[in-house]
Each structure stands twice: as structure tokens, then as C-alpha cells.
Write a protein that holds these residues in place. Structure first.
Motif, short mmCIF file in Angstrom:
data_model
loop_
_atom_site.label_atom_id
_atom_site.label_comp_id
_atom_site.label_asym_id
_atom_site.label_seq_id
_atom_site.Cartn_x
_atom_site.Cartn_y
_atom_site.Cartn_z
N GLU A 1 1.11 -25.08 -1.97
CA GLU A 1 2.29 -24.38 -1.33
C GLU A 1 3.17 -25.00 -0.50
N TYR A 2 3.42 -26.31 -0.99
CA TYR A 2 4.26 -27.26 -0.25
C TYR A 2 3.93 -27.37 1.16
N GLY A 3 2.73 -27.00 1.46
CA GLY A 3 2.30 -27.30 3.01
C GLY A 3 2.87 -26.29 3.91
N LEU A 4 3.32 -25.05 3.34
CA LEU A 4 4.22 -24.11 4.08
C LEU A 4 3.92 -22.66 4.02
N CYS A 5 2.57 -22.46 3.67
CA CYS A 5 2.29 -21.14 3.21
C CYS A 5 2.30 -20.27 4.54
N GLU A 6 2.48 -19.09 4.29
CA GLU A 6 2.83 -17.96 5.42
C GLU A 6 1.40 -17.87 6.29
N THR A 7 0.41 -17.91 5.80
CA THR A 7 -0.80 -17.80 6.71
C THR A 7 -0.95 -18.83 7.68
N LEU A 8 -0.76 -20.03 7.11
CA LEU A 8 -0.77 -21.37 8.07
C LEU A 8 0.42 -20.99 9.34
N LEU A 9 1.45 -20.60 8.90
CA LEU A 9 2.66 -20.71 9.91
C LEU A 9 2.38 -19.33 10.62
N GLN A 10 1.72 -18.54 10.53
CA GLN A 10 1.67 -17.48 10.99
C GLN A 10 1.34 -17.44 12.73
N ASP A 11 0.53 -18.08 12.73
CA ASP A 11 0.03 -18.49 14.30
C ASP A 11 0.53 -19.68 15.06
N VAL A 12 1.60 -20.19 14.35
CA VAL A 12 2.04 -21.44 14.87
C VAL A 12 3.30 -20.97 15.84
N ASP A 13 3.25 -21.84 16.95
CA ASP A 13 4.00 -21.77 18.11
C ASP A 13 5.31 -22.45 17.96
#
Length: 243
Positions: free
Chosen positions: A52-64
Motif C-alpha cells: 500500500e505504498y507504505g501509506l496505509c490508513e491503519t498505519l497512519l491512524q495513530d501517527v502524530d
């Protein structure tokens, strides 16, 4: 704080050898090691070569705060993932964009401009980065009114961007090109910082001043506008669907 560093990690054929020399674990690896060594933040990385191009929604959900480095293949990021990034920024995720990320879809989307809208050349020139807002938190720890980068890709005006909320750095090349190179914006609840230095064939990201700028930018970009800190009227309006 959770910081995620994303990099394209797809050097052009002619740049592959030099990038491997300076960044054997990728630009994201150098930046992650730097942030881990000087902070207690949780730092993760991904690249455009990941699922997912390293930008999946699950990964980014908790990123500050997301640190975003791209170069040549920004066109290949599907709009679906640009939508995810835009929504996360509008809802409070900080975004620190580096170097050729000025041409990325997410930068042009958030700023409302076209992509690839500055002058550039790659000729090993030195760059002088002038501090034009010394009291800004992103400049904390810089001891002089400028710092020099021995070699980097040269960018220059005209840079098609809206007037920044705060101009922090101005870069002048040894041949005289000028660029508004350190820019702060606010979009929705998110903070955005763009910093132009850092081509993949030069060891720019090992330089003390550059590392300090990036660390400070990440700290600045973290959203402090949480629901608990909103005034009572704002909380009521939110509950009533008014904001």
C-alpha cells in the motif's frame, strides 16, 4: 509521540550508487536513527516499495507527525492515499515535507497549487541557509544567523506557493539563486513544515544543523489542539455539529 518517516526510496539509475554510499539504509533509516538517538519518541519507517505504498490508513491512524521525503515518482502515489494523508493532516497529524516533496501530490493538494513549480539544477553547489525567524521553535539551538551546506541540489524562485503563515528559512546558492526554503502552514488542525534541503546524492542529512531543524520541526508539528484543551463553547459547538 509517535513519528513515522516515509521515503520514496527509489533512486534513479545514475544516482543509485551515490545514494547507497551515503544512505545504505535509506534516507528514512538515517532520519529514524537520528530522532531515536536524541528523543524518547516512537519512530517507525516505511517506503513507497512497501505494501500500500507504505501509506496505509491503519498505519497512519495513530501517527502524530509524518516526515515525508519524495523525489521522482510522486505521480505514482494513488489519489486514494493522498486523500488519507489530507484527512489525517486536517484532523491534526503534523506533516514535515523534505526536499523534492515540494512536488508531491499531498503538498500541492494541501496548498492548492500545481506541482513541480520551482527552478532547479544539480551541479554540486553550496547553499547558505539564512535564519529569517530566529525566535521560531524550529530554529531552536541554531547558533548563527545562517548555516552552510557544502553541496546540495539547487532550488530557486519562482516557487509557486501561497504566502506561508511563517517564513523560517531563506536559502541562497553559491550562484545566486534564492528560495523560500523553510515554510510553515496550518491546514485544519494540522501543522505543515516544508524544508528544501536534502538531495539523495549528498550527505546533507548527517549535518548537525539540518538534523536539528528536522527534530525541531517534528516537535513543532505535533498537534496540541486536543478536544480536552478546547474552550467550553467549542466543545458545545462540536457536540451540536457546529464546527
Amino acid at each position: 509521540m509517535k513519528v513515522h518517516i516515509w521515503a520514496e526510496n527509489r533512486p534513479l539509475e545514475q544516482a543509485r550508487e551515490r545514494m547507497a554510499e551515503f544512505y545504505p539504509h535509506g534516507i528514512e533509516g538515517v532520519l529514524a536513527d537520528m530522532l531515536r538517538s536524541c528523543t524518547d519518541w516512537t519512530v517507525t519507517t516505511s517506503t513507497s516499495l512497501d505494501e500500500e505504498y507504505g501509506l496505509c490508513e491503519t498505519l497512519l491512524q495513530d501517527v502524530d507527525v509524518l516526515v515525508y521525503w519524495s523525489h521522482k515518482y510522486w505521480r505514482e502515489i494513488p489519489d486514494t492515499y493522498v486523500d488519507i494523508l489530507q484527512n489525517r493532516v486536517l484532523n491534526g497529524m503534523g506533516l514535515v515535507l523534505l526536499h523534492s516533496a515540494h512536488a508531491s501530490k499531498i503538498f500541492s493538494r494541501l496548498l492548492g497549487t500545481r506541482t513541480q513549480t520551482l527552478r532547479w539544477r544539480e551541479s554540486d553547489d553550496s547553499q547558505r541557509v539564512w535564519v529569517v525567524r530566529p525566535a521560531h521553535p524550529i530554529c531552536s539551538g541554531l547558533q548563527k544567523e545562517y548555516f552552510d551546506i557544502p553541496q546540495d541540489e539547487t532550488y530557486g524562485e519562482y516557487f509557486e506557493i501561497p504566502q506561508p503563515d511563517e517564513l523560517v528559512f531563506l536559502t541562497v546558492s553559491s550562484q545566486g539563486e534564492v528560495l523560500r526554503s523553510g515554510l510553515c502552514y496550518h491546514r485544519g488542525r494540522g501543522k505543515i513544515f516544508y524544508f528544501s534541503s536534502g538531495h539523495e546524492t549528498y550527505p546533507v542529512y548527517y549535518q548537525r544543523e539540518v538534523q536539528l531543524v528536522i527534530k525541531n520541526a517534528v516537535a513543532w508539528a505535533k498537534c496540541t489542539d486536543t478536544y480536552d484543551t478546547w474552550p467550553v463553547w467549542a466543545r458545545k459547538a462540536e457536540l451540536l455539529g457546529g464546527i
